[in-house]
Design a protein around this motif. Structure first.
Motif, PDB file in Angstrom:
ATOM      1  N   THR A 172      42.744 -21.986  21.469  1.00  0.00           N
ATOM      2  CA  THR A 172      42.317 -23.050  20.554  1.00  0.00           C
ATOM      3  C   THR A 172      41.137 -23.772  21.190  1.00  0.00           C
ATOM      4  O   THR A 172      40.698 -23.440  22.293  1.00  0.00           O
ATOM      5  CB  THR A 172      43.465 -24.026  20.250  1.00  0.00           C
ATOM      6  OG1 THR A 172      43.101 -24.890  19.172  1.00  0.00           O
ATOM      7  CG2 THR A 172      43.831 -24.877  21.458  1.00  0.00           C
ATOM      8  N   THR A 173      40.580 -24.731  20.477  1.00  0.00           N
ATOM      9  CA  THR A 173      39.607 -25.664  21.051  1.00  0.00           C
ATOM     10  C   THR A 173      39.983 -27.058  20.579  1.00  0.00           C
ATOM     11  O   THR A 173      40.796 -27.227  19.659  1.00  0.00           O
ATOM     12  CB  THR A 173      38.151 -25.367  20.615  1.00  0.00           C
ATOM     13  OG1 THR A 173      37.939 -25.892  19.292  1.00  0.00           O
ATOM     14  CG2 THR A 173      37.832 -23.880  20.638  1.00  0.00           C
ATOM     15  N   PHE A 174      39.377 -28.074  21.179  1.00  0.00           N
ATOM     16  CA  PHE A 174      39.571 -29.458  20.772  1.00  0.00           C
ATOM     17  C   PHE A 174      38.208 -30.000  20.355  1.00  0.00           C
ATOM     18  O   PHE A 174      37.361 -30.303  21.201  1.00  0.00           O
ATOM     19  CB  PHE A 174      40.136 -30.300  21.920  1.00  0.00           C
ATOM     20  CG  PHE A 174      41.552 -29.954  22.306  1.00  0.00           C
ATOM     21  CD1 PHE A 174      42.598 -30.792  21.954  1.00  0.00           C
ATOM     22  CD2 PHE A 174      41.834 -28.799  23.020  1.00  0.00           C
ATOM     23  CE1 PHE A 174      43.907 -30.487  22.317  1.00  0.00           C
ATOM     24  CE2 PHE A 174      43.129 -28.486  23.393  1.00  0.00           C
ATOM     25  CZ  PHE A 174      44.179 -29.325  23.030  1.00  0.00           C
ATOM     26  N   HIS A 175      37.981 -30.097  19.045  1.00  0.00           N
ATOM     27  CA  HIS A 175      36.701 -30.599  18.535  1.00  0.00           C
ATOM     28  C   HIS A 175      36.843 -32.049  18.122  1.00  0.00           C
ATOM     29  O   HIS A 175      37.746 -32.416  17.366  1.00  0.00           O
ATOM     30  CB  HIS A 175      36.239 -29.764  17.340  1.00  0.00           C
ATOM     31  CG  HIS A 175      35.100 -30.387  16.589  1.00  0.00           C
ATOM     32  ND1 HIS A 175      33.931 -30.788  17.213  1.00  0.00           N
ATOM     33  CD2 HIS A 175      34.950 -30.691  15.269  1.00  0.00           C
ATOM     34  CE1 HIS A 175      33.123 -31.313  16.314  1.00  0.00           C
ATOM     35  NE2 HIS A 175      33.707 -31.276  15.126  1.00  0.00           N
ATOM     36  N   TRP A 176      35.908 -32.875  18.594  1.00  0.00           N
ATOM     37  CA  TRP A 176      35.928 -34.316  18.337  1.00  0.00           C
ATOM     38  C   TRP A 176      34.957 -34.605  17.190  1.00  0.00           C
ATOM     39  O   TRP A 176      33.791 -34.878  17.396  1.00  0.00           O
ATOM     40  CB  TRP A 176      35.571 -35.078  19.610  1.00  0.00           C
ATOM     41  CG  TRP A 176      36.248 -34.472  20.808  1.00  0.00           C
ATOM     42  CD1 TRP A 176      35.696 -33.696  21.775  1.00  0.00           C
ATOM     43  CD2 TRP A 176      37.652 -34.543  21.110  1.00  0.00           C
ATOM     44  NE1 TRP A 176      36.645 -33.293  22.682  1.00  0.00           N
ATOM     45  CE2 TRP A 176      37.859 -33.794  22.301  1.00  0.00           C
ATOM     46  CE3 TRP A 176      38.754 -35.158  20.509  1.00  0.00           C
ATOM     47  CZ2 TRP A 176      39.117 -33.654  22.898  1.00  0.00           C
ATOM     48  CZ3 TRP A 176      40.004 -35.019  21.092  1.00  0.00           C
ATOM     49  CH2 TRP A 176      40.173 -34.278  22.267  1.00  0.00           C
ATOM     50  N   HIS A 177      35.492 -34.560  15.971  1.00  0.00           N
ATOM     51  CA  HIS A 177      34.682 -34.636  14.754  1.00  0.00           C
ATOM     52  C   HIS A 177      34.119 -36.040  14.567  1.00  0.00           C
ATOM     53  O   HIS A 177      34.854 -36.999  14.359  1.00  0.00           O
ATOM     54  CB  HIS A 177      35.562 -34.252  13.557  1.00  0.00           C
ATOM     55  CG  HIS A 177      34.840 -34.209  12.254  1.00  0.00           C
ATOM     56  ND1 HIS A 177      34.801 -33.088  11.448  1.00  0.00           N
ATOM     57  CD2 HIS A 177      34.128 -35.139  11.576  1.00  0.00           C
ATOM     58  CE1 HIS A 177      34.112 -33.338  10.363  1.00  0.00           C
ATOM     59  NE2 HIS A 177      33.686 -34.594  10.421  1.00  0.00           N
ATOM     60  N   GLY A 178      32.770 -36.139  14.640  1.00  0.00           N
ATOM     61  CA  GLY A 178      32.105 -37.422  14.463  1.00  0.00           C
ATOM     62  C   GLY A 178      31.789 -38.142  15.754  1.00  0.00           C
ATOM     63  O   GLY A 178      31.098 -39.159  15.739  1.00  0.00           O
ATOM     64  N   VAL A 179      32.284 -37.603  16.876  1.00  0.00           N
ATOM     65  CA  VAL A 179      32.064 -38.253  18.169  1.00  0.00           C
ATOM     66  C   VAL A 179      30.722 -37.812  18.746  1.00  0.00           C
ATOM     67  O   VAL A 179      30.404 -36.619  18.778  1.00  0.00           O
ATOM     68  CB  VAL A 179      33.198 -37.911  19.158  1.00  0.00           C
ATOM     69  CG1 VAL A 179      32.945 -38.588  20.510  1.00  0.00           C
ATOM     70  CG2 VAL A 179      34.551 -38.348  18.590  1.00  0.00           C
ATOM     71  N   GLU A 180      29.935 -38.764  19.197  1.00  0.00           N
ATOM     72  CA  GLU A 180      28.685 -38.460  19.885  1.00  0.00           C
ATOM     73  C   GLU A 180      29.020 -38.146  21.338  1.00  0.00           C
ATOM     74  O   GLU A 180      29.239 -39.042  22.144  1.00  0.00           O
ATOM     75  CB  GLU A 180      27.710 -39.633  19.759  1.00  0.00           C
ATOM     76  CG  GLU A 180      27.294 -39.902  18.313  1.00  0.00           C
ATOM     77  CD  GLU A 180      26.234 -40.976  18.188  1.00  0.00           C
ATOM     78  OE1 GLU A 180      25.648 -41.365  19.221  1.00  0.00           O
ATOM     79  OE2 GLU A 180      25.978 -41.423  17.047  1.00  0.00           O
ATOM     80  N   ILE A 181      29.054 -36.858  21.633  1.00  0.00           N
ATOM     81  CA  ILE A 181      29.582 -36.377  22.910  1.00  0.00           C
ATOM     82  C   ILE A 181      28.675 -35.255  23.410  1.00  0.00           C
ATOM     83  O   ILE A 181      28.093 -34.525  22.607  1.00  0.00           O
ATOM     84  CB  ILE A 181      31.044 -35.897  22.715  1.00  0.00           C
ATOM     85  CG1 ILE A 181      31.760 -35.693  24.043  1.00  0.00           C
ATOM     86  CG2 ILE A 181      31.113 -34.652  21.851  1.00  0.00           C
ATOM     87  CD1 ILE A 181      33.267 -35.491  23.882  1.00  0.00           C
ATOM     88  N   PRO A 182      28.486 -35.107  24.730  1.00  0.00           N
ATOM     89  CA  PRO A 182      27.682 -33.994  25.238  1.00  0.00           C
ATOM     90  C   PRO A 182      28.193 -32.653  24.714  1.00  0.00           C
ATOM     91  O   PRO A 182      29.400 -32.466  24.526  1.00  0.00           O
ATOM     92  CB  PRO A 182      27.844 -34.110  26.756  1.00  0.00           C
ATOM     93  CG  PRO A 182      28.101 -35.568  26.997  1.00  0.00           C
ATOM     94  CD  PRO A 182      28.924 -36.010  25.815  1.00  0.00           C
ATOM     95  N   GLY A 183      27.257 -31.724  24.501  1.00  0.00           N
ATOM     96  CA  GLY A 183      27.596 -30.461  23.864  1.00  0.00           C
ATOM     97  C   GLY A 183      28.695 -29.687  24.556  1.00  0.00           C
ATOM     98  O   GLY A 183      29.530 -29.053  23.902  1.00  0.00           O
ATOM     99  N   GLU A 184      28.745 -29.746  25.908  1.00  0.00           N
ATOM    100  CA  GLU A 184      29.760 -28.964  26.616  1.00  0.00           C
ATOM    101  C   GLU A 184      31.171 -29.502  26.377  1.00  0.00           C
ATOM    102  O   GLU A 184      32.156 -28.822  26.659  1.00  0.00           O
ATOM    103  CB  GLU A 184      29.467 -28.920  28.121  1.00  0.00           C
ATOM    104  CG  GLU A 184      29.535 -30.260  28.837  1.00  0.00           C
ATOM    105  CD  GLU A 184      28.184 -30.963  28.917  1.00  0.00           C
ATOM    106  OE1 GLU A 184      28.047 -31.881  29.755  1.00  0.00           O
ATOM    107  OE2 GLU A 184      27.277 -30.606  28.136  1.00  0.00           O
ATOM    108  N   GLY A 185      31.264 -30.722  25.843  1.00  0.00           N
ATOM    109  CA  GLY A 185      32.585 -31.289  25.563  1.00  0.00           C
ATOM    110  C   GLY A 185      32.932 -31.370  24.094  1.00  0.00           C
ATOM    111  O   GLY A 185      33.977 -31.886  23.718  1.00  0.00           O
TER     112      GLY A 185
END
Length: 501
Positions: A140-153
């Motif tokens: 799986t992955t953990f995607h933070w929808h709408g969060v301004e976060i560095p691409g690797e995270g």
């Protein structure tokens, strides 16, 4: 039967697709795309049967399966709040069993529990570490929808977490108050994992939100509402593959916060409802069965400048909105409910006359705005959304993890033009989402967006034959996805990548 029809449909579509402009490298991103000849498909040589099959392919969305009315027999549960502990938030993806139907355990997925997930609360300026752990039996992955976060995270399809693995993502929160969410994003499995229950919320708070005179007592006058439609087997289980619709899986059973037949007890006061369309494909139009108006105070990524009076609000998959409903004017025995456009009862309300407040919603909430400079910027990226079923595309291409479709400089605003090219049956609405940023809607078909869309967004509904211009700036570096948030369309390739340098 549905699947066989869809297979025929998608094969037929594949034979008549008209190519759009290809996605260019950084040298070709500034070329002009001519939309004048993109109004429809050439179907003059198609048989009547073929055209009927095409029509049936869209029918599940133009006339979706009707939802059940909520009987209101179950009080709506609220997700637990999850705050950082010494700066760390632990989130576990896990399998479990949930009693959705009385006396029956349904096999489900969840975050930190058997079904759905918590509300993670963070503050602007706070440095946090999301420590993620995969206890599923699949990647799986953990995607933070709408969060301004560095691409690797960001948790896109590049960031696979294998069963049993743990990974830490550390970042500083650099965006204002908003209602965001998180969900999986593995290539080829996003739709099914969300369908089984992987979804949670993120609340960002800032000095402005803490000082505004708005309802903010969690579970008392401030409620998260996650709307999802599902289908169950005869033995009350999920069987995603059996109900899979390549054009977007629609269900006949509504769950709110994972609950069947919910009701929400509220006071005779102003109440804040944070709406999330967490469905795979269904669109919702929310309104009150009384016909009364309410106030919208926020979009996906933050507050509007001022409350906007609305009689209904439309949300496509991935979109959020915050609204204020004034229950003080109703009698305790009043029959009040949130319903959809077909007057299906989504969420009935029960009034507690002992709970009151005297909050007066302020006239000024935010200082959001589109600058004159942004309005004057030329279009530098053009994207054409097209197709249905397995034949969806962006700029006539399907997703390739090894291909970078666009590049953009960190901190620089560019204008993205999104065009939804109709097919012979008129086409479908595509909710367009960009990872890692909040954007501004500059125009819709050349006109200023309506007041309730004049706020930060990360997902926007693009109607067939509609052109939307977005002011897009990335504050972090990395590779980010952009895609249709009908999850089956995303899985089928309606997705691309932008690298921010």
């Amino acid at each position: 039967m549905i699947n066989s029809k869809l297979l025929v449909t998608t094969l037929l579509v594949g034979t008549v697709l008209i190519g759009g402009c290809s996605v260019g490298s950084s040298e070709s991103e500034h070329e002009t795309m001519n939309h004048s000849n993109m109004a429809g498909m050439d179907h003059s040589n198609m048989s009547q049967e073929e055209m009927m099959n095409m029509e049936n392919g869209h029918a599940s969305h133009t006339n979706p399966l009707p939802l059940n009315d909520s009987t209101g027999e179950n009080e709506l549960p609220l997700p637990p709040l999850l705050q950082p502990n010494n700066g760390v938030v632990d989130i576990i993806a896990q399998q479990g069993k949930t009693e959705i139907f009385e006396g029956v355990e349904t096999e489900t997925y969840g975050y930190n529990g058997s079904f759905l997930g918590p509300v993670i609360t963070v503050n602007e300026g706070e440095t946090v570490t999301f420590r993620t752990n995969n206890k599923l039996s699949e990647p799986t992955t953990f995607h933070w929808h709408g969060v301004e976060i560095p691409g690797e995270g960001d948790g896109g399809p590049h960031h696979i977490l294998k069963p049993g693995a743990t990974e830490e993502v550390k970042f500083t929160v650099k965006q204002g108050a908003s209602t965001l969410w998180f969900h999986p994003h593995p290539e080829g499995a996003t739709a099914e994992q969300v369908y089984k229950g992987l979804a949670g919320l993120i609340y960002v708070e800032d000095d402005n939100s803490k000082n505004l005179a708005i309802p903010n007592e969690y579970g008392k006058n401030d409620f998260p509402l996650v709307f999802q439609d599902r289908q169950f087997t005869e033995d009350k289980q999920f069987d995603y593959q059996a109900v899979l619709n390549e054009d977007g899986t629609i269900g006949d059973t509504l769950l709110v916060n994972g609950t069947l037949n919910p009701k929400l007890t509220v006071g005779k006061e102003k109440v804040r409802l944070r709406l999330l369309n967490g469905s795979n494909a269904r669109n919702y139009i929310f309104k009150l069965n009384t016909g009364d108006k309410f106030q919208q105070i926020a979009t996906d990524g933050g507050f509007l400048n001022k409350p906007t009076i609305m009689s209904e609000i439309s949300l496509t998959p991935g979109e959020r909105a915050e609204i204020i409903v004034d229950f003080s004017k109703y009698e305790a025995k009043s029959n009040i409910a949130l319903v959809n456009e077909e007057d299906t009862i989504l969420l009935p309300f029960q009034l507690d006359e002992h709970r009151t407040n005297s909050i007066k919603i302020p006239e000024s909430l935010n200082d959001y705005g589109i600058t004159e400079e942004e309005k004057m910027l030329p279009v530098t990226k053009k994207l054409e959304l097209f197709g249905m079923g397995t034949m969806v595309s962006i700029n006539d291409k399907q997703f390739d993890m090894n291909r970078i479709d666009f590049t953009q400089k960190q901190g620089e605003t560019e204008i993205w033009e999104i065009y939804n090219k109709p097919d012979m049956m008129g086409g479908m609405t595509h909710p367009f989402h960009i990872h890692g940023t909040q954007f501004k809607i500059v125009s819709i078909d050349g006109k200023e967006p309506p007041a309730n869309l004049q706020g930060w967004k990360d997902t926007v509904s693009v109607e067939p034959d509609q052109t939307i211009k977005l002011a897009v700036k990335f504050n972090n570096k990395g590779i980010y996805m952009f895609h249709c948030h009908v999850l089956e369309h995303e899985e089928n390739g309606m997705m691309g990548q932008v690298e921010v340098k």
